[in-house]
Design a protein around this motif. Structure first.
Motif, PDB file in Angstrom:
ATOM      1  N   HIS A 106      46.215  53.895 -21.440  1.00 27.58           N
ATOM      2  CA  HIS A 106      45.353  53.472 -22.545  1.00 27.58           C
ATOM      3  C   HIS A 106      44.967  54.674 -23.410  1.00 27.58           C
ATOM      4  CE1 HIS A 106      44.575  49.204 -21.951  1.00 27.58           C
ATOM      5  NE2 HIS A 106      44.588  49.406 -20.653  1.00 27.58           N
ATOM      6  N   ALA A 107      44.268  54.383 -24.495  1.00 26.58           N
ATOM      7  CA  ALA A 107      43.870  55.447 -25.417  1.00 26.58           C
ATOM      8  C   ALA A 107      42.494  56.015 -25.078  1.00 26.58           C
ATOM      9  CB  ALA A 107      43.886  54.906 -26.843  1.00 26.58           C
ATOM     10  N   GLU A 149      42.172  43.628 -32.087  1.00 31.38           N
ATOM     11  CA  GLU A 149      42.320  43.938 -33.512  1.00 31.38           C
ATOM     12  C   GLU A 149      43.462  43.158 -34.135  1.00 31.38           C
ATOM     13  OE1 GLU A 149      44.196  46.046 -36.940  1.00 31.38           O
ATOM     14  OE2 GLU A 149      45.010  45.859 -34.935  1.00 31.38           O
ATOM     15  N   ALA A 201      55.268  49.536 -39.355  1.00 32.65           N
ATOM     16  CA  ALA A 201      54.439  48.350 -39.104  1.00 32.65           C
ATOM     17  C   ALA A 201      54.517  47.926 -37.644  1.00 32.65           C
ATOM     18  CB  ALA A 201      54.888  47.201 -40.011  1.00 32.65           C
ATOM     19  N   MET A 221      55.603  49.709 -35.038  1.00 30.38           N
ATOM     20  CA  MET A 221      55.144  50.761 -34.118  1.00 30.38           C
ATOM     21  C   MET A 221      53.617  50.875 -34.131  1.00 30.38           C
ATOM     22  SD  MET A 221      56.847  52.677 -32.000  1.00 30.38           S
ATOM     23  CE  MET A 221      58.366  53.593 -32.335  1.00 30.38           C
ATOM     24  N   SER A 222      52.987  50.301 -35.142  1.00 27.33           N
ATOM     25  CA  SER A 222      51.516  50.342 -35.180  1.00 27.33           C
ATOM     26  C   SER A 222      50.890  49.280 -34.285  1.00 27.33           C
ATOM     27  CB  SER A 222      51.018  50.163 -36.617  1.00 27.33           C
ATOM     28  OG  SER A 222      51.036  48.798 -36.990  1.00 27.33           O
ATOM     29  N   ILE A 223      51.710  48.363 -33.769  1.00 25.13           N
ATOM     30  CA  ILE A 223      51.185  47.329 -32.864  1.00 25.13           C
ATOM     31  C   ILE A 223      50.933  47.966 -31.492  1.00 25.13           C
ATOM     32  CG2 ILE A 223      51.669  45.126 -31.730  1.00 25.13           C
ATOM     33  CD1 ILE A 223      53.542  44.459 -34.098  1.00 25.13           C
ATOM     34  N   ASN A 224      49.815  47.634 -30.901  1.00 24.35           N
ATOM     35  CA  ASN A 224      49.452  48.188 -29.594  1.00 24.35           C
ATOM     36  C   ASN A 224      50.601  48.042 -28.598  1.00 24.35           C
ATOM     37  OD1 ASN A 224      47.354  46.972 -31.184  1.00 24.35           O
ATOM     38  ND2 ASN A 224      45.915  47.648 -29.612  1.00 24.35           N
ATOM     39  N   VAL A 261      53.603  49.120 -28.460  1.00 24.78           N
ATOM     40  CA  VAL A 261      55.004  49.166 -28.896  1.00 24.78           C
ATOM     41  C   VAL A 261      55.519  50.608 -28.809  1.00 24.78           C
ATOM     42  CG1 VAL A 261      56.588  48.842 -30.842  1.00 24.78           C
ATOM     43  CG2 VAL A 261      54.808  47.146 -30.367  1.00 24.78           C
ATOM     44  N   LYS A 262      56.681  50.788 -28.231  1.00 25.33           N
ATOM     45  CA  LYS A 262      57.234  52.132 -28.043  1.00 25.33           C
ATOM     46  C   LYS A 262      58.631  52.310 -28.648  1.00 25.33           C
ATOM     47  CE  LYS A 262      55.067  54.830 -26.058  1.00 25.33           C
ATOM     48  NZ  LYS A 262      53.917  55.613 -26.566  1.00 25.33           N
ATOM     49  N   ALA A 317      60.180  47.013 -28.559  1.00 25.51           N
ATOM     50  CA  ALA A 317      59.833  46.965 -27.142  1.00 25.51           C
ATOM     51  C   ALA A 317      58.331  47.134 -26.967  1.00 25.51           C
ATOM     52  CB  ALA A 317      60.561  48.066 -26.391  1.00 25.51           C
ATOM     53  N   VAL A 318      57.755  46.280 -26.133  1.00 20.75           N
ATOM     54  CA  VAL A 318      56.339  46.394 -25.780  1.00 20.75           C
ATOM     55  C   VAL A 318      56.269  46.869 -24.335  1.00 20.75           C
ATOM     56  CG1 VAL A 318      54.152  45.155 -25.583  1.00 20.75           C
ATOM     57  CG2 VAL A 318      55.806  44.515 -27.351  1.00 20.75           C
ATOM     58  N   LYS A 319      55.545  47.920 -24.091  1.00 14.61           N
ATOM     59  CA  LYS A 319      55.450  48.457 -22.735  1.00 14.61           C
ATOM     60  C   LYS A 319      54.639  47.514 -21.857  1.00 14.61           C
ATOM     61  CE  LYS A 319      51.342  51.396 -23.353  1.00 14.61           C
ATOM     62  NZ  LYS A 319      50.811  52.769 -23.432  1.00 14.61           N
ATOM     63  N   PRO A 320      54.764  47.634 -20.545  1.00 11.73           N
ATOM     64  CA  PRO A 320      53.984  46.764 -19.663  1.00 11.73           C
ATOM     65  C   PRO A 320      52.488  47.023 -19.830  1.00 11.73           C
ATOM     66  CG  PRO A 320      55.108  48.508 -18.418  1.00 11.73           C
ATOM     67  CD  PRO A 320      55.659  48.527 -19.804  1.00 11.73           C
ATOM     68  N   THR A 321      51.686  45.980 -19.693  1.00 10.15           N
ATOM     69  CA  THR A 321      50.225  46.098 -19.752  1.00 10.15           C
ATOM     70  C   THR A 321      49.759  47.254 -18.873  1.00 10.15           C
ATOM     71  OG1 THR A 321      50.297  43.678 -19.768  1.00 10.15           O
ATOM     72  CG2 THR A 321      48.119  44.711 -19.561  1.00 10.15           C
ATOM     73  N   ILE A 342      44.369  52.732 -37.238  1.00 11.84           N
ATOM     74  CA  ILE A 342      45.243  51.798 -36.580  1.00 11.84           C
ATOM     75  C   ILE A 342      46.601  51.880 -37.255  1.00 11.84           C
ATOM     76  CG2 ILE A 342      45.619  49.352 -36.185  1.00 11.84           C
ATOM     77  CD1 ILE A 342      43.203  50.321 -34.579  1.00 11.84           C
ATOM     78  N   LYS A 374      48.696  55.655 -37.056  1.00 13.03           N
ATOM     79  CA  LYS A 374      49.016  56.145 -35.722  1.00 13.03           C
ATOM     80  C   LYS A 374      50.096  57.219 -35.822  1.00 13.03           C
ATOM     81  CE  LYS A 374      47.833  52.305 -32.679  1.00 13.03           C
ATOM     82  NZ  LYS A 374      47.965  50.862 -32.861  1.00 13.03           N
ATOM     83  N   SER A 419      53.418  55.683 -35.257  1.00 14.43           N
ATOM     84  CA  SER A 419      53.783  54.829 -36.381  1.00 14.43           C
ATOM     85  C   SER A 419      54.333  55.697 -37.524  1.00 14.43           C
ATOM     86  CB  SER A 419      52.538  54.059 -36.810  1.00 14.43           C
ATOM     87  OG  SER A 419      52.795  53.206 -37.866  1.00 14.43           O
ATOM     88  N   ILE A 473      59.718  56.139 -28.941  1.00 18.59           N
ATOM     89  CA  ILE A 473      58.703  57.137 -28.588  1.00 18.59           C
ATOM     90  C   ILE A 473      58.619  57.141 -27.060  1.00 18.59           C
ATOM     91  CG2 ILE A 473      56.268  57.798 -28.791  1.00 18.59           C
ATOM     92  CD1 ILE A 473      57.741  57.845 -31.492  1.00 18.59           C
ATOM     93  N   GLY A 495      60.364  54.522 -24.886  1.00 17.86           N
ATOM     94  CA  GLY A 495      60.946  53.723 -25.966  1.00 17.86           C
ATOM     95  C   GLY A 495      61.366  52.330 -25.537  1.00 17.86           C
ATOM     96  N   MET A 496      62.554  51.911 -25.966  1.00 22.13           N
ATOM     97  CA  MET A 496      63.038  50.566 -25.657  1.00 22.13           C
ATOM     98  C   MET A 496      63.074  50.338 -24.141  1.00 22.13           C
ATOM     99  SD  MET A 496      63.448  49.185 -28.660  1.00 22.13           S
ATOM    100  CE  MET A 496      64.119  47.574 -28.181  1.00 22.13           C
ATOM    101  N   SER A 533      60.931  51.075 -22.010  1.00 22.40           N
ATOM    102  CA  SER A 533      59.633  50.749 -21.413  1.00 22.40           C
ATOM    103  C   SER A 533      59.528  49.254 -21.113  1.00 22.40           C
ATOM    104  CB  SER A 533      58.492  51.219 -22.309  1.00 22.40           C
ATOM    105  OG  SER A 533      58.586  50.618 -23.568  1.00 22.40           O
ATOM    106  N   LEU A 552      49.032  58.399 -27.005  1.00 20.08           N
ATOM    107  CA  LEU A 552      48.310  57.260 -26.420  1.00 20.08           C
ATOM    108  C   LEU A 552      47.421  56.637 -27.492  1.00 20.08           C
ATOM    109  CD1 LEU A 552      47.340  58.838 -22.986  1.00 20.08           C
ATOM    110  CD2 LEU A 552      48.755  56.808 -23.297  1.00 20.08           C
ATOM    111  N   GLY A 553      47.637  55.364 -27.766  1.00 18.85           N
ATOM    112  CA  GLY A 553      46.834  54.693 -28.796  1.00 18.85           C
ATOM    113  C   GLY A 553      47.031  55.313 -30.164  1.00 18.85           C
TER     114      GLY A 553
END
Lengths: 360, 360, 360, 360
Positions: free
Chosen positions: A106-107, A130, A237, A239-242, A244-245, A299-303, B226, B229, B232, B249, B252-253, B255, B285-286
């Motif tokens: 987390h951040a 957000e 856009a 990559m600015s989503i929480n 996303v990597k 890609a979204v990293k795991p929670t 936000i 980033k 981003s 990042i 990346g993919m 993850s 991070l964040g």
């Protein structure tokens, strides 16, 4: 400089923390004379809303958008549209026990070191809460584009990879996507995904996902060299989503493996229409839309909030351990689908208006 | 709106076409009182310069940067630094035969439809020649950061995948990277890459590449929620480079495939230093730098200009075929290394200055 | 492009119409760790509030600011501060009779032709009601600057000309300004002004005003060449206030009449302090603050909403006449004082942060 | 943040110092397919050029603009237009004797304190030489607007006050303005002005001026609430010109003295055309153009570089005296006429394109 503002002509600014009284969004630069109601926006909001299935966070939020300005007699006036969404089910007590610890992934750590202060309740501003505001802005962008371009304009997202499980893109069924809790385009994968995600959740763990976005009906000419390229803005856009990597346009990272012959899309004129024989470019050439479908995946990293015990430090710099309780999505990637769609719609409308200004 | 400008506080604007008299770059917002000379900038320029080995374009360009403003008695004054690079070896005749055809994979088609006019000579503004200007700006950013942060600050890029050939990252040898024509970090891969690329070129074809960038010595706190980033902005910067189709990042993919336990980087305090046990986050991070190395990678598609015959249409909308002669890189990805470094340096300096403004 | 956003690092975005449910403001880029409460902001709000004396509009608005985000445990967190002000005393019925007519001197005609739609109720977005949001943003800027610079920082505005009546600046009494309903700095002028304004109101007419702003304690070095000059940004800020038609910095328009000797301010070192022998520059040289007081003045035109009958056209393009009833200020210039102060504070904080970023 | 960049869609960035090798300008966002040549631009350049009459600086500069990019086969391509103007007659030796002193009324003191370094030769970046670049950008804006709107579009500036001498605006003769060295619109004033200015110069002194700009043929609807008001942007643009201290729109500062009845411009429909009975608004209502002539005026302070001895301090903080020799305009206001026109053209084109983007 626009920390909390996105866009150039069509711009939105979001505000609010996870456990504050409300969150919200100001949309500026929306063209005038477009019919718009809270109900229209709610359709997209409901797709992102938590607590809808057992596969997402159990936090109950109606996520009801209220419009405070910018609409007169049912139509946009060209002035800023202010929207507010009240937080209804925040449970700040869940966070008391970890308020001095930095959750890995987390951040928490970076916010605290940057600002010297942070709202720890539910992640405060860094919370994915957000993104509800973004979906509200994206819903407006979608409606405006449908008005300006026509109904052939369509943006849809789907989960194409859930953790270690892919799906068969040959079975792609557009109509099914929004009818299963995973936004999965392949009916045959759903059952397996369901079992898998339940197991992940039961294990106190989490998994990542890959989302693919497709935008159909986008006119040729959107995007601008060199630093306002359409793909550059889409990458920013998404990559600015929480969480996303990674971001791909068309063939994306895979384009490295292709030969020049396989990769570059040949062009044909067929009964007066320009057709491309493939779409490795993802509908964007030199940063400008080609008229093909825009295709982007991310890609979204795991929670990062998981039950299993992890090592970390606290605010005083002491080593400690943490287990994050509370109500978390086992795969945040699922709810990223409507967010990705929203960001795509905003980028496209922004470039549509820019192109109109620039090239008339 | 900043079609040809990049950055917020540290900003650069590029201009020029591949076959015009010159190209150039204005750097604005550079901090004052930094020692800077044309010679300093030339070091980075030479890494991008074409015609250095048989694996890149044979166009001979000295790429000598001339500074026209912003420096007084060897130091920056805080006013705009204008740099000019004369084009010396453009051969416009090479393009006469294809001036009415749209090269597949290039921006010929989209530029023409957007603007109704285009400079076809060498791709005009869409040419990667523009990236020489970026390298000049990046060289300045690098020098400024070394002055502000110290010599521990270091940005290096390497090709980690050449077409279908990877390299063994366990053999990573920082010192070797800039000593082989491929920017390959693994000594053992070089021979094979050499054979492979010669074969690709001989076949009149081309291949893609993956480049990895590492920034060491970046302080905690750069980046801003936000929509500014750090990741981003890096994604936007790298995706704005010609032929780039994917950006990662950290993990990346990949993850998407990891579990929450594997992915999120645990934190430890070891003899008063904060250490992370892994770096899947790529140092961010964040959206804010964590003090770890910033790690980003990006895919460059295979060169679209190939000898082999391809189908396309011409300006009149007629079907035709095309074979692109001239002097082209069999793998443009190689020369993307110094460009990627340049963009990374610019993003980092921009955020360094922003953070200083914002958080004092 | 930032239609409804002001500023670069310290940015605020306003929204809302005169007769909508509420108006509001998002402040972005506020430095973290500054103590801030609704009460602090209210002090400035109350200075602008209508209905306080018989010399301003009788619309009763508490103008109570509510903070929805960006504050945690009484301090700013560096995230956006969302503020909302509910409209409580809008009487839309007053506007029914003139909804199809364009009020001379107002933006009715231009809004309608530009957007093809407009909220006619109380002027909608063009109403000076929007300026309440600016005062809220300005109050925050003032508090932040007092924290960063110290209490020596002070911005005050005064009405120095009320219609045809000036005042004697030699009688300037700083403490009196906020204690009379005209923000008049010269005690001796107040009585006459009172009589004059009552007569103007009684005649169903209106008058203009000139406001002078003074900022003390501003450090040297704020402002940036060439297009972010401090005076250029002040001019833009003040000219953006409703009904403002002229802006002066220091000697302003009068500087045209001076000789080089009279105009340029000589510099002296007196017991280790830099002193200027005059202040025709208004504290700004080459767009950069000199450490002298910043002095700016601006003219507010007479209220356009007057009872006396005027010629105009309606939406259908027919000639007609109009008399604007309702509750209007006989001199809107008076209430422009706190608005001018607010804009000045925002510009100064913005440049303070920019300078910190740029020059460290 | 755009220290050296002006505009939003139509943007220009200037660079260069008074005594460097060259100065220049990048125009970005220029619409494509507009015929444009160096010769077209030179017409405006020649109006600003020094050394043309005995009433301006004797520095001899051909001010020949060379275009380096953005034009193909005589037409704009939509890519950045880079222009360079070589400095030919800079005499740096003139400045040796005063290099450690701060000239009163100049930015020497503030630049040095802000940046800790400055190019003292001819004022370096703070020199009005920078404005040659603006005139080049403005010439392009003018040509584009004439193409987009038609020949009815016309921007002209005139000196209406030379030091203590006004002119009779009732004698306004549009054709005479560019035919006398003072840009004076009133033939009868020229002789007196000539005598006056020669006396001023002979006395080693200087005087100020007021310039009025008129833009005819501007369509209704340019400008945008709230912080991109057309008048707000014009004020910013004009105040960014060296030595400008005051800006008026329409009645300007005088509007404070008018009654509501006198000030607000009544509207009439006359044979299907909308006509205003006066133009105190200067063609702008609520920040949006009304279709009337745009009228703005600005004051230029007297040249600060004068022969007569003045008190000041030096870099070491010691009291000293200064007499500024060299070749200076006795009234810089005269040469501000083409600069004001240029800025006005740039603002109008920028808003024209913005409005097209925003309102279609």
């Amino acid at each position: 400089m626009s920390f909390n503002t996105f866009g150039k002509i069509f711009r939105f600014t979001t505000w609010g923390e996870s456990h504050g009284p409300a969150i919200g969004c100001i949309v500026d630069g929306c063209p005038p004379n477009i019919s718009l109601s809270e109900k229209d926006i709610q359709i997209d909001m409901n797709r992102r809303r938590p607590g809808k299935s057992k596969f997402t966070s159990q936090r109950k939020e109606a996520d009801q958008v209220k419009i405070l300005s910018g609409i007169f007699e049912g139509k946009t006036t060209g002035t800023p549209i202010s929207m507010i969404i009240y937080n209804q089910d925040s449970k700040s007590r869940d966070y008391e026990s970890i308020k001095d610890k930095f959750r890995p992934g987390h951040a928490d750590y970076t916010y605290f070191l940057k600002y010297g202060i942070r709202d720890y309740r539910g992640g405060g501003r860094q919370s994915a809460r957000e993104t509800a505001s973004r979906v509200a802005a994206g819903a407006i962008a979608r409606i405006v584009l449908e008005k300006l371009i026509g109904k052939k304009f369509k943006v849809t997202g789907a989960v194409i990879q859930l953790g270690i499980l892919g799906c068969n893109k040959k079975n792609w069924n557009q109509k099914k996507i929004r009818k299963n809790p995973f936004f999965c385009p392949d009916k045959k994968s759903i059952k397996l995904w369901e079992k898998y995600l339940l197991a992940v959740r039961k294990a106190g763990s989490s998994c990542g996902a890959v989302i693919e976005l497709r935008a159909a009906g986008v006119p040729v000419g959107l995007g601008a060299p060199i630093y306002s390229k359409l793909d550059s803005d889409i990458a920013s856009a998404l990559m600015s989503i929480n969480a996303v990597k990674g971001v791909n346009i068309g063939a994306g990272m895979n384009s490295a493996f292709l030969s020049g012959e396989t990769n570059s899309d040949e062009i044909r004129k067929i009964s007066n229409n320009t057709k491309f024989k493939s779409n490795n470019a993802g509908g964007i050439l030199g940063g400008i839309s080609s008229g093909q479908d825009i295709i982007a995946s991310f890609a979204v990293k795991p929670t990062s909030s998981i039950l299993n015990l992890r090592e970390t430090i606290n605010k005083k710099g002491k080593n400690t351990k943490i287990s994050v309780k509370g109500r978390h999505d086992p795969c945040v990637g699922i709810r990223a689908v409507p967010i990705g769609e929203a960001m795509m719609c905003c980028v496209l409308l922004d470039h549509y208006l820019m192109n109109r200004g620039q090239c008339g």
